[in-house]
Scaffold this motif. Structure first.
Motif, PDB file in Angstrom:
ATOM      1  N   VAL A  86      13.441 -23.630  71.014  1.00 52.92           N
ATOM      2  CA  VAL A  86      12.338 -22.754  71.408  1.00 52.92           C
ATOM      3  C   VAL A  86      11.671 -22.282  70.120  1.00 52.92           C
ATOM      4  O   VAL A  86      12.355 -22.002  69.138  1.00 52.92           O
ATOM      5  N   THR A  88       7.901 -20.305  68.408  1.00 51.28           N
ATOM      6  CA  THR A  88       6.575 -19.679  68.516  1.00 51.28           C
ATOM      7  C   THR A  88       5.887 -19.808  67.159  1.00 51.28           C
ATOM      8  O   THR A  88       6.522 -19.629  66.111  1.00 51.28           O
ATOM      9  N   ARG A  94       6.299 -11.956  68.201  1.00 53.84           N
ATOM     10  CA  ARG A  94       6.488 -10.598  68.719  1.00 53.84           C
ATOM     11  C   ARG A  94       5.377 -10.200  69.682  1.00 53.84           C
ATOM     12  O   ARG A  94       4.972  -9.057  69.753  1.00 53.84           O
ATOM     13  N   ARG A  99       9.644 -15.026  75.167  1.00 58.16           N
ATOM     14  CA  ARG A  99      10.180 -14.393  76.379  1.00 58.16           C
ATOM     15  C   ARG A  99       9.581 -15.045  77.640  1.00 58.16           C
ATOM     16  O   ARG A  99      10.291 -15.329  78.597  1.00 58.16           O
ATOM     17  N   ASN A 125      20.385 -16.819  62.519  1.00 55.09           N
ATOM     18  CA  ASN A 125      19.088 -16.677  63.199  1.00 55.09           C
ATOM     19  C   ASN A 125      19.035 -15.406  64.061  1.00 55.09           C
ATOM     20  O   ASN A 125      19.114 -15.439  65.292  1.00 55.09           O
TER      21      ASN A 125
END
Ligand SMILES: CC(C)(COP(=O)(O)OP(=O)(O)OC[C@H]1O[C@@H](n2cnc3c(N)ncnc32)[C@H](O)[C@@H]1OP(=O)(O)O)[C@@H](O)C(=O)NCCC(=O)NCCS
Length: 161
Positions: A86, A88, A94, A99, A125
């Motif tokens: 996963v 981003t 944030r 999510r 991590n």
């Protein structure tokens, strides 16, 4: 009682993203996110293979533009959901994008009858471990020297669905 990831999912996301399955034409923007997100990124070949596996799903998160800002890769095998990756885009973190991706992945897993979700994460991590913990994943073991690149240990995490 509410499950942890349900309350996480109900939090108002700061970013509005649309989620959909990755298609081969997305390879370039997805690889751009992968390369910016990881010191040791997966190869294009690995992504191509995941697109071909019947048991594998890659979901991308897209912002208006459209612009791919994140993705999640998971396997659905028997009653188990295994999360492989996963990420981003660094500038978009944030804002609730991971999510959203994880919430959708868990929902799809439940619909398919999965009873368990598993993953491995680098011991160092902190961001990813925190993310998984907010969903209710718990650490169940260590795989020593799991990551060949730097010989780092993996934490094995598990969540009942
Ligand atoms: C881990 C990662 C995917 C999180 O993506 P994100 O879109 O920024 O995460 P979200 O905004 O959805 O965060 C959800 C929750 O996770 C936790 N979290 C996320 N990043 C965090 C950080 N840097 N430090 C502490 N907690 C963090 C928080 O609880 C956060 O909720 P909050 O912002 O309301 O406090 C992102 O940092 C990333 O791409 N990292 C590099 C790739 C990677 O390591 N992937 C994991 C491989 S196992």
């Amino acid at each position: 009682m509410r499950r942890p990831e349900e309350s996480a999912a109900q939090a108002v996301p700061k970013a509005t993203v649309a989620l959909r399955r990755m298609v081969p034409a997305d390879l370039e923007p997805v690889m751009a996110v992968e390369r910016r997100a990881f010191k040791h990124p997966w190869s294009e070949e690995l992504f191509r293979r995941e697109l071909e596996h019947e048991w594998s799903t890659i979901l991308v998160a897209e912002k208006p533009g459209p612009c791919i800002v994140g993705f999640i890769i998971y396997w659905s095998v028997h009653d188990e959901l295994h999360i492989l990756n996963v990420a981003t885009e660094p500038a978009e973190r944030r804002q609730g994008i991971a999510r959203c991706l994880l919430t959708e992945c868990v929902a799809r897993g439940r619909t398919k009858g999965a009873a368990l979700a598993t993953l491995e994460v680098r011991k160092s991590n902190v961001a990813a471990i925190k993310l998984y913990e907010t969903f209710g994943f718990r650490s169940v073991g260590i795989r020593p020297n799991y990551y060949a690149d730097e010989g780092e240990d993996a934490i094995v995490m598990l969540m009942d669905l």
